[in-house]
Design an enzyme around this catalytic site. Structure first.
Site, PDB file in Angstrom:
ATOM      1  N   CYS A  13       0.841  -1.195   0.000  1.00  0.00           N
ATOM      2  CA  CYS A  13       0.000   0.000   0.000  1.00  0.00           C
ATOM      3  C   CYS A  13       0.872   1.239   0.000  1.00  0.00           C
ATOM      4  CB  CYS A  13      -0.935   0.016   1.217  1.00  0.00           C
ATOM      5  SG  CYS A  13      -0.073   0.220   2.786  1.00  0.00           S
ATOM      6  N   CYS A  47       3.375   1.745   2.805  1.00  0.00           N
ATOM      7  CA  CYS A  47       4.651   1.027   2.668  1.00  0.00           C
ATOM      8  C   CYS A  47       5.653   1.878   1.890  1.00  0.00           C
ATOM      9  CB  CYS A  47       4.446  -0.298   1.948  1.00  0.00           C
ATOM     10  SG  CYS A  47       3.258  -1.411   2.704  1.00  0.00           S
ATOM     11  N   ASP A  95      18.999  21.032 -32.197  1.00  0.00           N
ATOM     12  CA  ASP A  95      18.132  21.799 -31.310  1.00  0.00           C
ATOM     13  C   ASP A  95      18.266  21.398 -29.846  1.00  0.00           C
ATOM     14  OD1 ASP A  95      16.842  23.317 -33.394  1.00  0.00           O
ATOM     15  OD2 ASP A  95      15.809  21.485 -33.949  1.00  0.00           O
ATOM     16  N   ASP A 151      14.595  18.581 -33.943  1.00  0.00           N
ATOM     17  CA  ASP A 151      15.108  17.312 -34.455  1.00  0.00           C
ATOM     18  C   ASP A 151      16.000  16.589 -33.462  1.00  0.00           C
ATOM     19  OD1 ASP A 151      17.950  18.172 -34.856  1.00  0.00           O
ATOM     20  OD2 ASP A 151      17.004  19.546 -36.255  1.00  0.00           O
ATOM     21  N   ASP A 167      10.792  23.919 -34.553  1.00  0.00           N
ATOM     22  CA  ASP A 167      11.909  24.276 -35.421  1.00  0.00           C
ATOM     23  C   ASP A 167      11.463  24.003 -36.860  1.00  0.00           C
ATOM     24  OD1 ASP A 167      14.627  24.881 -36.190  1.00  0.00           O
ATOM     25  OD2 ASP A 167      14.838  22.732 -36.545  1.00  0.00           O
TER      26      ASP A 167
END
Length: 751
Positions: free
Chosen positions: A29, A32, A644, A640, A444
């Site tokens: 859970c 924990c 970039d 790309d 771009d």
């Protein structure tokens, strides 16, 4: 959940920090995972600890003096066996414990049925109870119920007590603690009624063995169904792992040999039969054909392959036989890197998790407190002790932090896995949430909205044929490395034009190329090159060039023996899916922008053609970074992934246009593996679907507890309502977790 240590002297981004991943067992859970996170993060040499309940893992950024084994030891001492995962290992499918959970449930069910029938059968068939008493007597029936229930608690239900009671004694109660307290209280009260009845007031001498047995059985059923659903949630990543074949045909000493893929090394030559799966990354050395890469890139059209082209492990060969040279093995393959990236995204913590963390940190102690309060109130105002015990047990059992703990990570796991199947690779899981809030998508131009390489569109001549102009220009440009020259040479090849040899070739930066072809002196370049050489431009060709530039094309002029003879119009072709992508983004309510270093005319022409809202051209690298930072909250930049990289890193969310064989783009938050621009739309739709799914899960988990805990306490009883049975509470608790996981699994069907 994730916690950042405030005491780390190194600082969170210190280059000496290392990352360790732990595989953890026994988490049931959110309490924990919260407890493990706190135990790891209190260490002064831990910068960040992220625990994923759904995946059963933890990722820790820490100083170099803290070993992975030390980290695993910290978690193991809490009662959750942990082991460090080697970073250079090939990921393996997660262990699916649904089978063991199923065995535990079926064992408990077999032992529970006689207890349940003996106690509850009389409610359905009144005569059955009298028949049973007459056949066996009351004493043996009670002893049978007690013994079978004890076997259930000590056998299939042992795990609840083995984990829950130590956690309670250590001051860190969790889900197992609630189940152990509830079922244990029901059993002990009933056992006292059987063994020492004088200790219980006569009006309260009722047994609840069936409640203890059914509680454990129903919760085990819920955990079995949950384990099955978790296995389905991880199906996407397992499918990726299983793409790679176990064996391949390798050329050894000139002869084919069938070997295990694990025994292959870079440089080995592998024979790829038609229809066979590629074993490892490599480069084609012989043959031509097509390979289906859709399972990695999401691109349905098979990719053409010939000598020199890369192939990726896990893809499927078409109808041609190929030979390729292995370039990567083991953890270095594209498939292994994809799996690690997807696992990293699945293990991520989203900002929305903060609310869950704060609540679950105190949830279980509050529930125990409410159960004690319920017991005391029923003892004071209720009819007898038995009703007080039943109400307290119902409160303990109905509470379910499991659903709250699963609400976020299960959606992330399914969503990130589905994204990988669609060719959308989330490198950082938090991008799932940020992308859902996107409002402005910046692109771009070169290599993103366009195909990234110029092509010859048209030839305009004055006093020379188009074929002769192309033949002369391509002959000279064959000696050049300029992209525009390569486009002219490619255009000549497409038209079947033979290239004559060129001599005295000389390039001038920013101007063009000169040389001699077929005894004729050529000058190829821009208008400035003609002017500086004293060659008067042809008025007709100059008009053609101006119109081409206005359309965003690049004019290249050819002068033959001092006379302006031709103009070539070249342009970087727009991706065929770009216009539809921009239109789809607009339909989703998003604005678009184009940020390019190309000349303003080219940027404006491409932007107008695609219907982009804002366009900026002629941007220097610093200008582009400033423009991206100025886009503000909800900004996304698509590039790309190579040129970039700074821009992708500067954006709130960076999307890299990649390919299946070049996906390790560290600056981006997510990668479109196929290079298909429409993946931007798919990524945003997936992100929105994941966040919508998370909100649904959180609502269900919180609303469930807010509504049913008061009912279990008995708030409806004074108004004539029922007192909730612990058995119904156990069923509802199991159902809540299964419902959350099942809701997340709907993401697998997203198109």
């Amino acid at each position: 959940m994730t916690v950042h240590s405030t005491d780390l002297p190194l600082g969170g981004d210190h280059p000496n920090l290392t990352v360790t991943q732990l595989a953890i067992e026994g988490m049931s859970c959110a309490a924990c995972s919260s407890r493990i996170t706190r135990a790891l993060s209190v260490r002064p040499d831990v910068a960040e600890a992220s625990v994923n309940l759904m995946a059963g893992t933890a990722q820790v950024r820490h100083g170099p003096d803290l070993s992975p084994d030390d980290l695993a030891g910290i978690v193991t001492k809490l009662g959750y066996p942990a082991a460090a995962v080697r970073p250079d290992t090939v990921p393996e499918p997660r262990h699916d414990d649904a089978l063991s959970q199923k065995r535990a449930f079926l064992t408990a069910l077999a032992l529970t049925l006689p207890v349940f029938v003996a106690e509850m059968g009389g409610h359905l068939f009144p005569g059955f109870h009298h028949w049973l008493l007459g056949l066996f007597g009351a004493g043996p029936i009670l002893w049978m119920q007690m013994i079978l229930t004890a076997l259930i608690l000590a056998g299939p239900g042992r795990g609840f007590f083995a984990s829950g009671i130590p956690a309670l004694l250590r001051g860190g109660p969790e889900m197992n603690s609630l189940v152990a307290l509830g079922s244990g209280a029901a059993f002990l009260f009933s056992a006292v009624v059987v063994l020492l009845p004088d200790l219980i007031p006569p009006g309260s001498r009722q047994v609840y063995f069936e409640a203890a047995a059914v509680i454990v059985t129903l919760i085990l059923m819920g955990r079995w169904l949950e384990a099955r659903a978790k296995g389905q949630a991880g199906a996407a990543i397992r499918a990726l792992i299983e793409l790679a074949p176990d064996q391949a045909t390798v050329l050894r000493d000139g002869k084919p040999a069938r070997l295990a893929v694990a025994d292959l090394a870079p440089g080995d030559l592998v024979l790829l039969a038609p229809g066979e799966r590629v074993a490892l990354d490599g480069i084609v050395t012989e043959g031509q054909g097509h390979i289906d890469e859709s399972m990695l890139t999401g691109e349905p059209v098979p990719a053409a392959k010939s000598p020199g082209d890369p192939v990726t492990g896990g893809t499927v060969n078409g109808t041609a036989a190929l030979t390729y040279r292995v370039t990567a093995t083991g953890a270095d393959t594209t498939l292994s890197r994809i799996v690690r990236m997807v696992e990293g995204a699945q293990n991520a913590r989203l900002p929305v998790q903060d609310v869950v963390d704060r609540i679950t940190r105190v949830f279980v102690p509050v529930v125990i407190g409410l159960a004690v309060l319920t017991f005391l109130l029923w003892l004071a105002f209720g009819p007898d002790l038995a009703h007080a015990v039943v109400a307290a047990v119902a409160v303990l059992i109905i509470a379910c932090p499991c659903a709250m703990g699963l609400a976020v990570p299960v959606s992330i796991m399914v969503g990130a896995g589905r994204g990988a199947q669609m060719g959308v690779l989330f490198r950082r899981g938090e991008a799932l949430q940020r992308l859902s809030n996107a409002r402005l998508i910046g692109f771009d131009k070169t290599g993103t909205l366009t195909q990234g390489h110029p092509a010859l569109l048209a030839i305009h001549t004055d006093g020379i044929t188009e074929r002769d102009a192309l033949r002369l220009a391509a002959g000279a440009e064959a000696r050049s490395e300029h992209p525009l020259g390569a486009a002219i040479v490619a255009g000549a090849a497409e038209q079947g034009v033979d290239l004559p040899p060129a001599t005295e070739v000389q390039a001038t930066a920013g101007r063009g190329l000169s040389g001699v072809v077929d005894g004729r002196r050529l000058l190829i370049g821009n208008l400035a090159a003609l002017t500086e050489s004293g060659i008067p431009p042809s008025p007709a060709l100059r008009d053609v060039a101006d119109r081409a530039a206005g359309r965003g094309e690049t004019p290249v002029h050819l002068a033959v023996d001092g006379r302006h003879a031709a103009t070539f119009a070249l342009a970087d072709p727009i991706r065929p899916e770009a216009a539809d992508t921009v239109a789809a983004l607009h339909r989703m309510g998003l604005r678009t922008a184009l940020l390019s270093g190309d000349v303003a005319a080219a940027a404006q022409a491409v932007g107008r053609h695609l219907g982009i809202d804002d366009m900026q051209g002629g941007l220097l690298p610093g200008d582009k970074l400033a423009a991206i930072k100025g886009m503000g909250a909800g900004s996304v930049f698509v590039g790309d992934g190579i040129n970039d990289a700074p821009a992708l890193a500067a954006a709130e969310t960076g999307i890299a246009i990649g390919t299946g064989t070049s996906i390790a783009i560290e600056s981006a938050d997510l990668v479109l593996m196929s290079g298909d621009l429409s993946g931007v739309v798919r990524a945003i739709r997936l992100s929105r679907a994941v966040m919508r799914n998370i909100r649904q899960n959180l609502f269900w988990a919180f609303a469930y507890n807010a509504a049913l805990i008061p009912v279990a306490m008995g708030v409806l009883v004074p108004f004539g309502g029922p007192q909730l049975s612990p058995m119904l509470g156990a069923g509802a608790m199991a159902l809540s977790s299964v419902s959350v996981v099942g809701n997340a699994l709907r993401l697998r069907a997203m198109r």
